[in-house]
Design a protein around this motif. Structure first.
Motif, PDB file in Angstrom:
ATOM      1  N   SER A  91       0.824  -1.206   0.000  1.00  0.00           N
ATOM      2  CA  SER A  91       0.000   0.000   0.000  1.00  0.00           C
ATOM      3  C   SER A  91       0.859   1.257   0.000  1.00  0.00           C
ATOM      4  CB  SER A  91      -0.914   0.023   1.230  1.00  0.00           C
ATOM      5  OG  SER A  91      -1.640   1.241   1.304  1.00  0.00           O
ATOM      6  N   THR A  92       0.406   2.258  -0.736  1.00  0.00           N
ATOM      7  CA  THR A  92       1.013   3.591  -0.670  1.00  0.00           C
ATOM      8  C   THR A  92      -0.022   4.612  -0.190  1.00  0.00           C
ATOM      9  OG1 THR A  92       0.458   3.983  -3.009  1.00  0.00           O
ATOM     10  CG2 THR A  92       2.659   3.105  -2.515  1.00  0.00           C
ATOM     11  N   LYS A  93      -1.058   4.121   0.511  1.00  0.00           N
ATOM     12  CA  LYS A  93      -2.163   4.971   0.948  1.00  0.00           C
ATOM     13  C   LYS A  93      -2.041   5.428   2.400  1.00  0.00           C
ATOM     14  CE  LYS A  93      -5.311   2.523  -2.173  1.00  0.00           C
ATOM     15  NZ  LYS A  93      -6.540   1.707  -2.282  1.00  0.00           N
ATOM     16  N   PHE A  94      -0.892   5.191   3.009  1.00  0.00           N
ATOM     17  CA  PHE A  94      -0.738   5.505   4.422  1.00  0.00           C
ATOM     18  C   PHE A  94      -0.999   6.980   4.711  1.00  0.00           C
ATOM     19  CE2 PHE A  94       1.548   1.558   4.221  1.00  0.00           C
ATOM     20  CZ  PHE A  94       1.409   1.001   5.486  1.00  0.00           C
ATOM     21  N   ARG A  95      -1.770   7.222   5.781  1.00  0.00           N
ATOM     22  CA  ARG A  95      -1.949   8.559   6.328  1.00  0.00           C
ATOM     23  C   ARG A  95      -1.204   8.711   7.653  1.00  0.00           C
ATOM     24  NH1 ARG A  95      -6.454   9.094   8.183  1.00  0.00           N
ATOM     25  NH2 ARG A  95      -7.317   7.018   7.901  1.00  0.00           N
ATOM     26  N   GLU A  96      -1.083   7.594   8.392  1.00  0.00           N
ATOM     27  CA  GLU A  96      -0.343   7.583   9.656  1.00  0.00           C
ATOM     28  C   GLU A  96       0.549   6.354   9.689  1.00  0.00           C
ATOM     29  OE1 GLU A  96      -2.643   8.054  13.219  1.00  0.00           O
ATOM     30  OE2 GLU A  96      -4.204   9.205  12.181  1.00  0.00           O
ATOM     31  N   LEU A  97       1.795   6.549  10.109  1.00  0.00           N
ATOM     32  CA  LEU A  97       2.740   5.440  10.208  1.00  0.00           C
ATOM     33  C   LEU A  97       3.610   5.637  11.442  1.00  0.00           C
ATOM     34  CD1 LEU A  97       4.069   2.875   9.061  1.00  0.00           C
ATOM     35  CD2 LEU A  97       5.555   4.358   7.697  1.00  0.00           C
ATOM     36  N   PHE A 112      14.436   1.740   2.669  1.00  0.00           N
ATOM     37  CA  PHE A 112      13.363   2.130   3.584  1.00  0.00           C
ATOM     38  C   PHE A 112      12.924   3.564   3.332  1.00  0.00           C
ATOM     39  CE2 PHE A 112      12.198   3.998   7.773  1.00  0.00           C
ATOM     40  CZ  PHE A 112      10.992   3.327   7.928  1.00  0.00           C
ATOM     41  N   TYR A 113      13.866   4.475   3.171  1.00  0.00           N
ATOM     42  CA  TYR A 113      13.505   5.871   2.943  1.00  0.00           C
ATOM     43  C   TYR A 113      12.768   6.052   1.619  1.00  0.00           C
ATOM     44  CZ  TYR A 113      16.813   6.758   6.761  1.00  0.00           C
ATOM     45  OH  TYR A 113      17.467   6.763   7.980  1.00  0.00           O
ATOM     46  N   ARG A 114      13.118   5.254   0.620  1.00  0.00           N
ATOM     47  CA  ARG A 114      12.386   5.324  -0.645  1.00  0.00           C
ATOM     48  C   ARG A 114      10.938   4.847  -0.467  1.00  0.00           C
ATOM     49  NH1 ARG A 114      15.126   6.483  -5.199  1.00  0.00           N
ATOM     50  NH2 ARG A 114      17.410   6.391  -5.124  1.00  0.00           N
ATOM     51  N   GLN A 115      10.740   3.804   0.332  1.00  0.00           N
ATOM     52  CA  GLN A 115       9.377   3.323   0.581  1.00  0.00           C
ATOM     53  C   GLN A 115       8.556   4.370   1.326  1.00  0.00           C
ATOM     54  OE1 GLN A 115      10.497  -0.409   2.480  1.00  0.00           O
ATOM     55  NE2 GLN A 115       9.741  -1.570   0.732  1.00  0.00           N
ATOM     56  N   VAL A 116       9.166   5.021   2.304  1.00  0.00           N
ATOM     57  CA  VAL A 116       8.463   6.087   3.015  1.00  0.00           C
ATOM     58  C   VAL A 116       8.170   7.253   2.066  1.00  0.00           C
ATOM     59  CG1 VAL A 116       8.653   7.806   4.863  1.00  0.00           C
ATOM     60  CG2 VAL A 116       9.428   5.451   5.254  1.00  0.00           C
ATOM     61  N   GLY A 117       9.103   7.579   1.216  1.00  0.00           N
ATOM     62  CA  GLY A 117       8.906   8.689   0.285  1.00  0.00           C
ATOM     63  C   GLY A 117       7.793   8.474  -0.713  1.00  0.00           C
ATOM     64  N   ALA A 118       7.401   7.219  -0.909  1.00  0.00           N
ATOM     65  CA  ALA A 118       6.307   6.925  -1.843  1.00  0.00           C
ATOM     66  C   ALA A 118       4.928   7.126  -1.221  1.00  0.00           C
ATOM     67  CB  ALA A 118       6.431   5.477  -2.340  1.00  0.00           C
ATOM     68  N   LEU A 119       4.875   7.395   0.076  1.00  0.00           N
ATOM     69  CA  LEU A 119       3.599   7.541   0.781  1.00  0.00           C
ATOM     70  C   LEU A 119       3.131   8.994   0.693  1.00  0.00           C
ATOM     71  CD1 LEU A 119       4.495   5.409   3.937  1.00  0.00           C
ATOM     72  CD2 LEU A 119       3.579   4.634   1.739  1.00  0.00           C
ATOM     73  N   THR A 120       2.646   9.387  -0.459  1.00  0.00           N
ATOM     74  CA  THR A 120       2.348  10.797  -0.733  1.00  0.00           C
ATOM     75  C   THR A 120       1.148  11.328   0.050  1.00  0.00           C
ATOM     76  OG1 THR A 120       1.039  10.133  -2.661  1.00  0.00           O
ATOM     77  CG2 THR A 120       3.361  10.684  -3.023  1.00  0.00           C
ATOM     78  N   GLN A 121       0.341  10.449   0.663  1.00  0.00           N
ATOM     79  CA  GLN A 121      -0.814  10.903   1.443  1.00  0.00           C
ATOM     80  C   GLN A 121      -0.502  10.987   2.933  1.00  0.00           C
ATOM     81  OE1 GLN A 121      -4.546   8.885   0.416  1.00  0.00           O
ATOM     82  NE2 GLN A 121      -3.615   8.157  -1.470  1.00  0.00           N
ATOM     83  N   LEU A 122       0.743  10.721   3.310  1.00  0.00           N
ATOM     84  CA  LEU A 122       1.130  10.640   4.712  1.00  0.00           C
ATOM     85  C   LEU A 122       0.966  11.983   5.421  1.00  0.00           C
ATOM     86  CD1 LEU A 122       2.274   8.310   6.465  1.00  0.00           C
ATOM     87  CD2 LEU A 122       4.540   9.296   6.086  1.00  0.00           C
ATOM     88  N   ARG A 123       0.314  11.947   6.588  1.00  0.00           N
ATOM     89  CA  ARG A 123       0.154  13.147   7.418  1.00  0.00           C
ATOM     90  C   ARG A 123       0.996  13.069   8.695  1.00  0.00           C
ATOM     91  NH1 ARG A 123      -3.773  14.266   9.958  1.00  0.00           N
ATOM     92  NH2 ARG A 123      -4.790  12.234  10.121  1.00  0.00           N
ATOM     93  N   LEU A 160      12.070  12.282   0.170  1.00  0.00           N
ATOM     94  CA  LEU A 160      10.779  12.527   0.816  1.00  0.00           C
ATOM     95  C   LEU A 160      10.077  13.752   0.255  1.00  0.00           C
ATOM     96  CD1 LEU A 160      11.797  11.882   4.552  1.00  0.00           C
ATOM     97  CD2 LEU A 160      11.189  10.230   2.780  1.00  0.00           C
ATOM     98  N   ASP A 161      10.457  14.155  -0.962  1.00  0.00           N
ATOM     99  CA  ASP A 161       9.866  15.371  -1.512  1.00  0.00           C
ATOM    100  C   ASP A 161       8.405  15.198  -1.908  1.00  0.00           C
ATOM    101  OD1 ASP A 161      10.248  13.707  -3.657  1.00  0.00           O
ATOM    102  OD2 ASP A 161      11.304  15.161  -4.900  1.00  0.00           O
ATOM    103  N   GLY A 162       7.895  13.952  -1.925  1.00  0.00           N
ATOM    104  CA  GLY A 162       6.483  13.729  -2.247  1.00  0.00           C
ATOM    105  C   GLY A 162       5.558  13.854  -1.058  1.00  0.00           C
ATOM    106  N   SER A 189      10.074  24.423   1.999  1.00  0.00           N
ATOM    107  CA  SER A 189       9.610  24.404   0.615  1.00  0.00           C
ATOM    108  C   SER A 189       8.761  23.184   0.295  1.00  0.00           C
ATOM    109  CB  SER A 189      10.816  24.461  -0.334  1.00  0.00           C
ATOM    110  OG  SER A 189      10.417  24.325  -1.673  1.00  0.00           O
ATOM    111  N   HIS A 190       9.136  22.003   0.822  1.00  0.00           N
ATOM    112  CA  HIS A 190       8.488  20.754   0.418  1.00  0.00           C
ATOM    113  C   HIS A 190       7.432  20.240   1.400  1.00  0.00           C
ATOM    114  CE1 HIS A 190      12.116  20.768  -2.108  1.00  0.00           C
ATOM    115  NE2 HIS A 190      11.448  19.988  -2.931  1.00  0.00           N
ATOM    116  N   TRP A 191       7.468  20.711   2.653  1.00  0.00           N
ATOM    117  CA  TRP A 191       6.478  20.276   3.647  1.00  0.00           C
ATOM    118  C   TRP A 191       5.726  21.499   4.173  1.00  0.00           C
ATOM    119  CZ3 TRP A 191      10.252  16.788   6.951  1.00  0.00           C
ATOM    120  CH2 TRP A 191      10.616  15.677   6.195  1.00  0.00           C
ATOM    121  N   PRO A 192       4.925  22.133   3.340  1.00  0.00           N
ATOM    122  CA  PRO A 192       4.274  23.399   3.737  1.00  0.00           C
ATOM    123  C   PRO A 192       3.237  23.243   4.838  1.00  0.00           C
ATOM    124  CG  PRO A 192       3.409  22.605   1.634  1.00  0.00           C
ATOM    125  CD  PRO A 192       4.581  21.732   1.959  1.00  0.00           C
ATOM    126  N   ARG A 193       2.770  22.003   5.081  1.00  0.00           N
ATOM    127  CA  ARG A 193       1.738  21.799   6.109  1.00  0.00           C
ATOM    128  C   ARG A 193       2.303  21.331   7.445  1.00  0.00           C
ATOM    129  NH1 ARG A 193      -3.231  18.842   2.769  1.00  0.00           N
ATOM    130  NH2 ARG A 193      -3.350  20.386   1.088  1.00  0.00           N
TER     131      ARG A 193
END
Length: 544
Positions: free
Chosen positions: A365-371, A407-418, A465-467, A499-503
């Protein structure tokens, strides 16, 4: 001739009608606006009431005069005083009884009668203490008398044999007797339930230090066909076949079940009943599982979750002593719709996820919101020696960095992560190193907060993690003082995050310091200035 304002002052019914449709947050504003027109608006302050021992007899009478406006009531004292107000509150929708003594059958009957009369009630939370009543009879009396519109029910039932009951100011005086008689006259007769509760979707049940008989609880679920989420009941030490049968009967009676909780395991330390539900419910129907404080070895959750790998969206293991690592890792490789995965540990936890196991396959899954993860890093991964020199000698990534980058690449693919929470596990055998406790805050993830610059022989993976444009919180092992040479965090990294994590609203950047006041580096301060509302966990002076 009367003005419009004068006519409005006399239309008290209209004021009540408007107020009855407002959210509780709007009542204060409405009261201030309307006070200039009519004194009746003063009573809107009673919309949300916490009934505690501070209420005198006169205060109760005043409250009862405005009981018609109460929609939310919390209470922690005499049943009679509560009923005196609640029975006169036709708009009551939220009721929280926090610490109620129910010592006799009359107390229970009295409470059940009151609940049956609250026709507008939507949410009910009870915490009952008793020395003599049994859980089965209490639960039956309550369920058979719950109001038809109830949507959420929660009961904590605690038997206090040989223990002191919570303090109460209730006195057996003439006033108390008259109050009981008055309330009894206000309540009509009750009858045993014949129709199901078709709006009840959430069921919570905790019986401390005890179980409930299957022959009692299973028929009660036949009145709850719309349940969506439940606290999995504990039915005692039963044979596996019987446990599976109970779970099957309940899941058939409640075909809409989707969410399972097991937050209190006083007598079910291995989560046996939760496992039975996973195996007995129809395939791919469970959407969330929340398990807490298991104190025995559990090795089979992975098997149960295999039946729901296409439906499961949220998995939480909270402060459990032991869970099979293979089961945990398999969740990431099989659950294609997972959005929330959290693991928290206690001091007595004896499990951890090795980083090398988690990166052997691509996550499903790449739908993670919380990890939230506790990961075991190798010694080389935690403290790589001279990363810059290693990169100068060989253009390829060093062996110790391969799993980190994966591992960092897998985390970087989680574009919905909050929310991202990554903690380095401190080995149990090293927890008292040098005479002090070592928590995760003494560690850091090498290179995760560092930008790569090969022109300077510098490794780093922050750019992967730019995504994560939706990231709001970053927790875990990120200690500025624990970063090894070559993996620093500076102005470039701070600018990149802005620049990349505005929220981003929260980040843990711990720093060891013996002083009470810790001044963060200028580049961290600049992040806080450019990201309004950003909070930084910046001080760490000892034990977690």
């Amino acid at each position: 001739m009367e003005t419009a304002q004068d006519r409005f002052k006399d239309m008290t019914e209209l004021i009540f009608m408007v107020a009855s449709h407002l959210d509780h947050k709007d009542i204060a504003s409405f009261r201030l606006t309307c006070h200039k027109y009519h004194d009746i608006c003063q009573h809107f302050q009673y919309c949300d009431v916490r009934l505690t021992d501070r209420w005198t007899k006169e205060g109760l009478q005043t409250l009862a005069n405005s009981a018609g406006l109460i929609r939310s009531l919390a209470f922690s004292e005499s049943i009679s005083k509560f009923l005196y107000v609640a029975s006169l509150s036709p708009r009551l929708t939220v009721l929280n009884l926090e610490a109620v003594k129910v010592d006799t059958a009359f107390d229970l009957y009295f409470l059940a009668r009151a609940l049956s009369s609250m026709s507008t009630l939507r949410s009910l939370s009870l915490k009952l203490y008793t020395k003599d009543l049994v859980a089965e009879e209490t639960l039956k009396a309550l369920v058979h008398n719950l109001p038809a519109l109830l949507e959420s029910f929660s009961l904590v039932f605690e038997t206090l044999q040989g223990q002191r009951l919570p303090p109460s100011d209730e006195e057996d005086d003439d006033d108390e007797v008259r109050l009981v008689d008055t309330v009894s006259a206000l309540l009509g007769p009750i009858t045993e339930r014949k129709e199901p509760l078709r709006r009840l979707t959430d069921w919570g049940l905790v019986i401390t230090f005890g179980d409930i008989e299957a022959d009692v609880i299973v028929p009660l679920f036949e009145f709850l066909p719309e349940l969506v989420s439940i606290d999995v009941p504990s039915i005692g030490l039963q044979a596996p076949v019987h446990t599976f049968d109970v779970a099957t009967r309940i899941s058939k009676a409640c075909p809409k079940l989707r969410h399972l909780r097991k937050l209190h395991t006083y007598t079910d330390k291995e989560g046996t009943m939760a496992l039975a539900f996973l195996h007995s419910m129809p395939v791919n129907t469970v959407e969330s599982l929340h398990i807490a404080q298991l104190s025995e070895d559990v090795r089979t959750f992975g098997d149960g979750l295999d039946f729901h790998k296409e439906s499961i969206k949220s998995i939480v293991f909270d402060r459990c002593r032991w869970i099979d690592v293979d089961s945990l890792v398999s969740i990431f490789f099989q659950s294609s719709n997972l959005e929330v995965f959290r693991i928290s540990r206690s001091f007595y936890s004896r499990f951890e996820i090795p980083l090398e196991c988690l990166v052997t396959q691509q996550w499903a899954s790449t739908k993670f919101r919380e990890l939230e993860l506790y990961l075991r890093l190798t010694d080389n991964e935690q403290n790589p020696e001279h990363p810059a020199d290693a990169l100068t000698i060989a253009e390829s990534i060093p062996d110790w960095a391969i799993d980190l980058e994966r591992f960092y690449r897998q985390v970087g693919a989680l574009t919905q992560l909050r929310i991202l929470d990554l903690k380095v596990v401190v080995d149990n055998n090293r927890r008292f190193n040098e005479g002090r406790y070592l928590p995760y805050r003494d560690r850091t993830f090498p290179g995760l907060l560092t930008l790569e610059d090969r022109s300077r022989g510098r490794l780093g993976w922050l750019q992967l993690l730019d995504g994560l444009m939706n990231l709001e919180e970053l927790h875990g092992s990120f200690n500025l003082d624990a970063m090894v040479p070559g993996f620093g965090f500076g102005q470039d990294e701070a600018d990149w995050m802005v620049s990349h994590w505005p929220r981003l609203k929260f980040i843990e950047l711990y720093t060891h310091c013996e002083r009470d006041n810790v001044v963060l580096p200028p580049f961290v301060q600049s992040m806080m200035q450019r990201l309004p509302g950003l909070k930084v966990a910046r001080t760490y002076t000892g034990k977690k």
